[in-house]
Design an enzyme around this catalytic site. Structure first.
Site, short mmCIF file in Angstrom:
data_model
loop_
_atom_site.label_atom_id
_atom_site.label_comp_id
_atom_site.label_asym_id
_atom_site.label_seq_id
_atom_site.Cartn_x
_atom_site.Cartn_y
_atom_site.Cartn_z
N ASP A 36 4.24 -1.96 7.66
CA ASP A 36 5.12 -0.85 8.02
C ASP A 36 4.37 0.03 9.01
O ASP A 36 3.15 -0.07 9.14
CB ASP A 36 5.50 -0.05 6.77
CG ASP A 36 6.41 1.12 7.11
OD1 ASP A 36 7.40 0.91 7.82
OD2 ASP A 36 6.11 2.26 6.70
N SER A 37 5.10 0.94 9.64
CA SER A 37 4.46 1.89 10.53
C SER A 37 3.54 2.84 9.78
O SER A 37 2.66 3.46 10.38
CB SER A 37 5.54 2.69 11.26
OG SER A 37 6.42 3.27 10.32
N CYS A 56 9.22 -2.29 7.72
CA CYS A 56 9.69 -1.23 8.61
C CYS A 56 11.02 -1.64 9.24
O CYS A 56 11.12 -2.70 9.88
CB CYS A 56 8.65 -1.01 9.69
SG CYS A 56 9.09 0.26 10.87
N GLU A 62 8.12 12.39 3.08
CA GLU A 62 6.65 12.42 3.07
C GLU A 62 6.12 13.71 2.45
O GLU A 62 5.08 13.72 1.81
CB GLU A 62 6.10 12.22 4.49
CG GLU A 62 6.43 10.84 5.00
CD GLU A 62 5.48 10.30 6.06
OE1 GLU A 62 4.54 11.00 6.44
OE2 GLU A 62 5.72 9.16 6.49
N CYS A 118 16.13 2.82 6.51
CA CYS A 118 14.79 3.33 6.85
C CYS A 118 13.99 3.33 5.56
O CYS A 118 14.51 3.65 4.49
CB CYS A 118 14.90 4.74 7.42
SG CYS A 118 13.31 5.55 7.69
N HIS A 142 11.98 5.30 4.30
CA HIS A 142 11.81 6.55 3.57
C HIS A 142 13.06 6.99 2.79
O HIS A 142 12.96 7.78 1.86
CB HIS A 142 11.45 7.68 4.53
CG HIS A 142 10.08 7.57 5.13
ND1 HIS A 142 9.68 6.49 5.89
CD2 HIS A 142 9.00 8.40 5.06
CE1 HIS A 142 8.43 6.67 6.27
NE2 HIS A 142 7.99 7.82 5.78
N1 DGL Z 1 9.14 2.88 8.70
C1 DGL Z 1 10.08 3.40 9.66
C2 DGL Z 1 11.41 2.65 9.48
O1 DGL Z 1 11.74 2.15 8.44
C3 DGL Z 1 10.28 4.90 9.50
C4 DGL Z 1 9.09 5.72 9.99
C5 DGL Z 1 8.81 5.54 11.48
O2 DGL Z 1 9.56 6.05 12.33
O3 DGL Z 1 7.85 4.86 11.78
O4 DGL Z 1 12.15 2.54 10.42
#
Ligand code: DGL
Length: 267
Positions: free
Chosen positions: A12-13, A75, A154, A186, A188
């Site tokens: 993931d990012s 991600c 977060e 997403c 989050h």
């Molecule tokens: N993990 C990213 C997503 O699911 C969200 C956070 C980001 O913008 O990197 O798209």
């Protein structure tokens, strides 16, 4: 240090993909994992497709070097932009969150009106929209990015007046459009499920891509890959920056503390 003989790689990012990892741990407790959070280059959601593809390739390569035999692109933004490229170029199975989420949405909807929320990149890519239309061409779709949900999750601001007011501002149009199914596109957003539900109402199905993708991984593991005993499962955490803050924040996403987070360089 020796790597486990079999492991699922999850990337993931940043920290958000831990929502996917958590589902994997709950639903497939016997499986070892290596998690990579690209914390040096987060967020992906605001970046161009080319940049996200470049980052995703680097993350995937690193995990393959670490011996993973199945790759989960947790991600949503990376799944939206880079999945096709990764699937074509990597020699191991690669699973993204978009198609499982879209499939789950199409099976949940009764009235065919589906909402999608995600990062700006994910929504702009049209990946969820295309995947839903591939399963159900007649589906009516409305979508919008909800960028403030990421810092709220977060920071742990997942209930109360402020998240609710933000959710209402983002989601009122979805209610007015009569969506009966909303894709949380997403990593989050599952943390804000109860606020989202309080705005949308209990009758709207909230599709958690983390749950949907875990189901697919579970099917692949049963069919194609050896499953180890539960007590043999190991979980490793790698980040490209700031291991300490990742460790602190990870508890919120994972539901339990993690001991060791290693810094790695993917550049
Ligand atoms: N993990 C990213 C997503 O699911 C969200 C956070 C980001 O913008 O990197 O798209």
């Amino acid at each position: 240090m020796s790597e486990p003989p079999f492991a699922v790689g999850v990337f993931d990012s940043g920290v958000g993909g831990l929502t996917v990892l958590k589902q994997l741990m709950v639903q497939i407790p016997s499986v070892s994992t290596v998690y990579l959070g690209d914390t040096a280059r987060v967020p992906y959601g605001t970046k161009s497709a080319d940049t996200v593809i470049r980052y995703a390739i680097a993350c995937a390569r690193l995990l393959i070097e670490r011996g993973v035999q199945l790759l989960v692109v947790a991600c949503n933004t990376a799944s939206a932009f880079a999945l096709d490229h990764l699937k074509k170029t990597l020699s191991i199975p690669v699973i993204g969150v978009i198609e499982p989420g879209a499939r789950a949405a199409v099976s949940a909807t009764q009235n065919g009106i589906i909402g999608i929320i995600g990062t700006a990149g994910t929504i702009r890519s049209g990946a969820y929209q295309d995947a839903i239309h591939a399963f159900r061409p007649s589906a009516e779709i409305i979508s919008r990015p909800c960028p403030l949900f990421v810092p709220l999750a977060e920071e742990g601001w997942i209930d109360g007046e402020i998240p609710r007011a933000i959710a209402k501002t983002y989601l009122d149009d979805f209610k007015d459009a009569g969506v009966d199914t909303l894709v949380l596109g997403c990593t989050h957003y599952p943390l804000l499920k109860s606020v989202i539900e309080s705005v949308m109402g209990k009758t709207v199905a909230l599709i958690d891509s983390a749950e949907a993708v875990t189901q697919v991984v579970s099917e692949i593991l049963t069919d194609r890959l050896p499953v180890r005993k539960r007590d043999a499962a190991r979980h490793r955490y790698l980040v490209t920056d700031a291991p300490d803050s990742f460790r602190e924040i990870s508890e919120r996403f994972l539901g339990h503390a993690i001991d060791e987070v290693d810094w790695v360089d993917v550049a």
